[in-house]
Design a protein around this motif. Structure first.
Motif, short mmCIF file in Angstrom:
data_model
loop_
_atom_site.label_atom_id
_atom_site.label_comp_id
_atom_site.label_asym_id
_atom_site.label_seq_id
_atom_site.Cartn_x
_atom_site.Cartn_y
_atom_site.Cartn_z
N ASP A 122 -34.96 52.89 66.52
CA ASP A 122 -34.61 52.60 65.13
C ASP A 122 -33.17 52.12 65.03
OD1 ASP A 122 -34.94 52.69 62.21
OD2 ASP A 122 -33.59 54.41 62.32
N LEU A 123 -32.27 52.75 65.77
CA LEU A 123 -30.86 52.34 65.75
C LEU A 123 -30.70 50.94 66.33
CD1 LEU A 123 -29.13 55.67 66.88
CD2 LEU A 123 -29.45 54.81 64.56
N MET A 124 -31.48 50.62 67.37
CA MET A 124 -31.43 49.27 67.93
C MET A 124 -31.91 48.24 66.92
SD MET A 124 -30.28 49.30 71.07
CE MET A 124 -30.95 47.83 71.81
N ALA A 125 -32.98 48.57 66.18
CA ALA A 125 -33.51 47.64 65.19
C ALA A 125 -32.48 47.38 64.10
CB ALA A 125 -34.80 48.20 64.59
N ARG A 126 -31.78 48.42 63.69
CA ARG A 126 -30.77 48.26 62.64
C ARG A 126 -29.59 47.44 63.16
NH1 ARG A 126 -30.99 53.28 58.57
NH2 ARG A 126 -33.02 54.09 59.13
N SER A 127 -29.26 47.61 64.44
CA SER A 127 -28.10 46.92 65.01
C SER A 127 -28.37 45.45 65.28
CB SER A 127 -27.67 47.61 66.31
OG SER A 127 -27.37 48.97 66.09
N ILE A 128 -29.63 45.08 65.36
CA ILE A 128 -29.96 43.69 65.72
C ILE A 128 -30.72 43.00 64.57
CG2 ILE A 128 -31.21 42.22 67.35
CD1 ILE A 128 -30.74 44.41 69.46
N ASN A 129 -31.92 43.48 64.28
CA ASN A 129 -32.78 42.81 63.31
C ASN A 129 -32.21 42.86 61.90
OD1 ASN A 129 -35.18 41.31 63.55
ND2 ASN A 129 -36.30 42.84 62.38
N ASP A 130 -31.71 44.02 61.50
CA ASP A 130 -31.17 44.14 60.15
C ASP A 130 -29.90 43.32 59.97
OD1 ASP A 130 -32.91 45.91 58.59
OD2 ASP A 130 -32.48 47.38 60.14
N LEU A 131 -29.07 43.28 61.00
CA LEU A 131 -27.85 42.48 60.91
C LEU A 131 -28.15 40.99 60.80
CD1 LEU A 131 -25.42 44.37 63.29
CD2 LEU A 131 -25.08 43.91 60.87
N HIS A 132 -29.24 40.57 61.44
CA HIS A 132 -29.67 39.17 61.32
C HIS A 132 -30.02 38.86 59.86
CE1 HIS A 132 -31.74 35.39 62.10
NE2 HIS A 132 -32.77 35.86 61.42
N ALA A 133 -30.71 39.78 59.20
CA ALA A 133 -31.07 39.58 57.79
C ALA A 133 -29.83 39.54 56.90
CB ALA A 133 -32.01 40.68 57.33
N VAL A 134 -28.84 40.36 57.22
CA VAL A 134 -27.58 40.34 56.46
C VAL A 134 -26.89 39.00 56.63
CG1 VAL A 134 -25.29 41.38 56.25
CG2 VAL A 134 -27.28 42.85 56.57
N ARG A 135 -26.86 38.50 57.87
CA ARG A 135 -26.22 37.20 58.11
C ARG A 135 -26.91 36.09 57.31
NH1 ARG A 135 -27.71 33.13 61.33
NH2 ARG A 135 -29.06 34.39 62.66
N MET A 136 -28.23 36.10 57.27
CA MET A 136 -28.95 35.07 56.52
C MET A 136 -28.63 35.14 55.03
SD MET A 136 -30.62 33.16 58.58
CE MET A 136 -31.75 32.33 57.45
N SER A 137 -28.44 36.35 54.53
CA SER A 137 -28.18 36.50 53.09
C SER A 137 -26.81 35.96 52.69
CB SER A 137 -28.31 37.97 52.68
OG SER A 137 -27.24 38.75 53.19
N ILE A 138 -25.81 36.09 53.57
CA ILE A 138 -24.47 35.59 53.26
C ILE A 138 -24.22 34.21 53.85
CG2 ILE A 138 -23.48 37.88 52.98
CD1 ILE A 138 -22.36 37.67 55.80
N GLY A 139 -25.27 33.62 54.43
CA GLY A 139 -25.18 32.26 54.95
C GLY A 139 -26.08 31.34 54.13
N MET A 140 -27.31 31.17 54.59
CA MET A 140 -28.25 30.30 53.89
C MET A 140 -28.61 30.84 52.51
SD MET A 140 -28.64 27.61 55.58
CE MET A 140 -29.94 26.96 54.53
N GLY A 141 -28.57 32.17 52.35
CA GLY A 141 -28.84 32.73 51.03
C GLY A 141 -27.83 32.27 50.00
#
Length: 625
Positions: A122-141
């Motif tokens: 779960d910690l790995m998913a938050r460190s990788i997958n969730d951060l990718h979603a954050v990047r998309m929100s402050i980039g293409m979003g």
């Protein structure tokens, strides 16, 4: 962890990062304005060109000029797109990188109980997958949001100025798009949260299976773990498909509603052109504007999607970042902050710089460790340690024996505040462990733990890990106070002490042999001896061997103990073991039972008392023949 909400308030934590790159974002938005403005201008050139041709009285040079203007504008659009991607997407990736580093650094500070409650997958998913979603929100979003606001507003103003009646009727479907977007936003957050949680479960399943692959194979349970993975994978697929179905309905329907505007314009505008109420060029320009309006409408869906995803993911990340370590420095000192190479040399020179310890070095009357009515419970109910009173003198060897689960390892953890003992119950060098800065307290100890954990690195770097990781292979990474030649001497000394010399000679690459994850390529005894060498090379005030000779044969064990005895005269050593032979060098031995000291004394005294220690000694003599 509890399920975080998808509130947009989560984005407050990104303000410091956004502020750091505000100039880049401003430049990116300026480029985006130029691109959108240029795109909006193109239909006007089409209008002029078509009306010029439709008029019949024109020169070729007029059309060429219009074409050249359009080529120049399209070149400007291409350049602008490059730069807004460079500034906005580039900044979002920089923020993602910094946020990931900050998250990792924060997780390093969290106490052992955090990792007891949260699974690694779960910690790995938050460190990788969730951060990718954050990047998309402050980039293409952000780009999609700006396009929706700026382009949609500008296009609506232009078409209403150009022909208000036709525009008013054509945009009738658009309010339904807005309503659909609002409904869509709430659903996306819920569906995406389910996807992320399913992904975390899948990641944890994979991590746990691979970490225990030897156990899986030894019990021939591959089929069961394959089934378990398939179930988790199917849950992830179902959660993902629910989100995909939502998108599968939303985007075609938005396109349909947006397409209706063009159909309405064709009907209304066609009649107006026939009646000479609108020029053909104006109708084509209106078509182009309405076509361009489809992207901002769809972009609004992208915006909602990415912002909702980012909010969910940021909530999951913030939950970690907001977790306060249960064990932390209770006083602020000047010794806890790392200040680069100079500070590294000070902290790793073998002489701790705390004034209290310098003053104590010449005062042998102050014990190394003193326990006063120590009690501890993990759950708050059953006591793991109870009424422990013990004094470990400077330079003393303490042996600890006891049944499994008697509290031996827990006792050791209180010395270094891996777990927190009650105030005033554990003193190290005359000072309550709660008053020591954590970094300096733990530097007093070198520990060879039960599990003998090794990193996926060379044997040499695993042994020298505590002194200067990678220093033996990267000359340039070594601080000025450390030289590779000195580190080589320390390494060789530790290897000899742990009786690893012959083992290294049998490896093709010697000390540079790479070990597998968790040291799987080494035997149990080799892992334990590598861990002992890693502890010994630190030359710390207190050495702790926590049952770290259990996989070593008796002859090798005696050689290691004799080497440690000669090397560490005058310094404190604590040995936990079930073997009587391992404890024979001890000045004092305690026997723990259910968290209490059952017996205490020298090896000779306990052997003569007829208690647990004496019975174990007799049993092991019979066992060894």
């Amino acid at each position: 962890m509890s399920r975080p909400s998808a509130s947009l308030k989560e984005y407050k934590t990104l303000f410091p990062y956004l502020k750091r790159y505000k100039n880049r974002y401003i430049l990116g938005i300026i480029c985006l304005v130029i691109v959108d403005s240029a795109q909006i201008a193109i239909p006007q050139f089409l209008r002029v060109g078509i009306d010029t041709i439709a008029g019949g009285n024109y020169e070729l040079s007029q059309i060429i000029v219009i074409a050249l203007w359009m080529i120049g504008i399209m070149a400007l659009v291409s350049a602008g797109r490059f730069f807004w991607r460079y500034f906005i997407n580039g900044s979002s990736r920089r923020i993602e990188t910094q946020l990931r580093e900050d998250l990792f650094a924060h997780m390093q500070k969290l106490s052992w109980d955090f990792y007891q409650k949260n699974k690694i997958g779960d910690l790995m998913a938050r460190s990788i997958n969730d951060l990718h979603a954050v990047r998309m929100s402050i980039g293409m979003g952000l780009v999609a949001l700006f396009d929706f606001i700026f382009m949609a507003t500008a296009i609506l103003i232009i078409i209403f100025i150009q022909d208000a009646k036709a525009a008013f009727i054509s945009v009738i479907p658009l309010p339904f798009v807005t309503i659909l977007i609002l409904i869509f936003g709430g659903l996306v957050g819920k569906k995406f949260r389910a996807v992320q949680e399913a992904y975390s479960k899948l990641s944890d399943n994979v991590q746990e299976t691979f970490a225990g692959v030897s156990v899986v194979k030894s019990f021939v349970k591959e089929w069961w773990f394959i089934k378990k993975f398939a179930d988790s994978n199917d849950d992830y697929r179902k959660a993902s498909m629910e989100l995909v179905r939502l998108f599968g309905f939303f985007f075609p329907f938005v396109t349909f509603l947006s397409g209706l505007t063009i159909l309405i314009m064709l009907a209304i505008g066609g009649v107006r052109v026939i009646n000479d109420e609108m020029t053909p060029g104006s109708l084509v320009a209106m078509f182009r504007y309405l076509g361009m309006l489809i992207w901002p409408m769809i972009g609004a869906g992208f915006t909602v999607n990415m912002i909702q995803r980012g909010a969910v993911s940021l909530g999951r990340i913030n939950e970690i970042m907001n977790t306060v370590p249960s064990i932390k420095d209770e006083i602020t000192t000047e010794y806890t902050e790392f200040r680069g190479e100079e500070d590294f040399c000070t902290k790793n020179s073998g002489q701790l710089q705390l004034p209290i310890l310098r003053d104590l070095r010449g005062n042998s009357s102050i014990p190394a460790i003193e326990l006063s009515n120590l009690e501890f419970s993990y759950s708050g109910e059953n006591k793991v340690l109870e009424g422990i009173n013990l004094k470990i003198e400077r330079g003393q060897w303490l042996g600890i024996m006891g049944k499994t689960g008697s509290g031996k390892t827990t006792l050791i953890k209180t010395f270094m505040r891996i777990i927190d003992p009650p105030q005033g119950s554990v003193n190290v060098f005359g000072k309550d462990v709660r008053e020591w800065p954590l970094e300096e307290l733990r530097k007093l100890f070198a520990v060879s733990p039960q599990d003998s954990y090794l990193f996926s690195d060379t044997i040499a770097n695993n042994i020298m890990y505590g002194k200067s990781p990678d220093s033996l292979t990267k000359e340039t990474s070594v601080p000025q106070c450390l030289r590779v030649s000195d580190l080589e001497k320390d390494l060789n000394k530790a290897v000899n002490l742990a009786c690893l010399t012959k083992d290294l000679e049998n490896f093709a690459n010697g000390k540079d042999t790479l070990v597998g994850e968790r040291g799987l390529t080494l035997s149990g005894g080799q892992k334990q001896r590598a861990a002992i060498a890693r502890a010994a090379v630190m030359d710390s005030e207190i050495l702790v061997l926590d049952d770290s000779l259990s996989a070593v044969d008796n002859e090798t064990e005696q050689k290691i103990l004799e080497a440690i005895w000669k090397e560490r005269k005058g310094r404190t050593t604590i040995i936990i073991s079930h073997r009587v032979s391992t404890l024979k060098y001890s000045d004092n031995i305690i026997v723990l039972d259910k968290g209490k000291i059952l017996e205490q004394g020298s090896p000779q005294q306990l052997a003569a008392d007829g208690g647990f220690y004496s019975r174990m000694a007799a049993f092991q003599r019979l066992e060894n023949g």
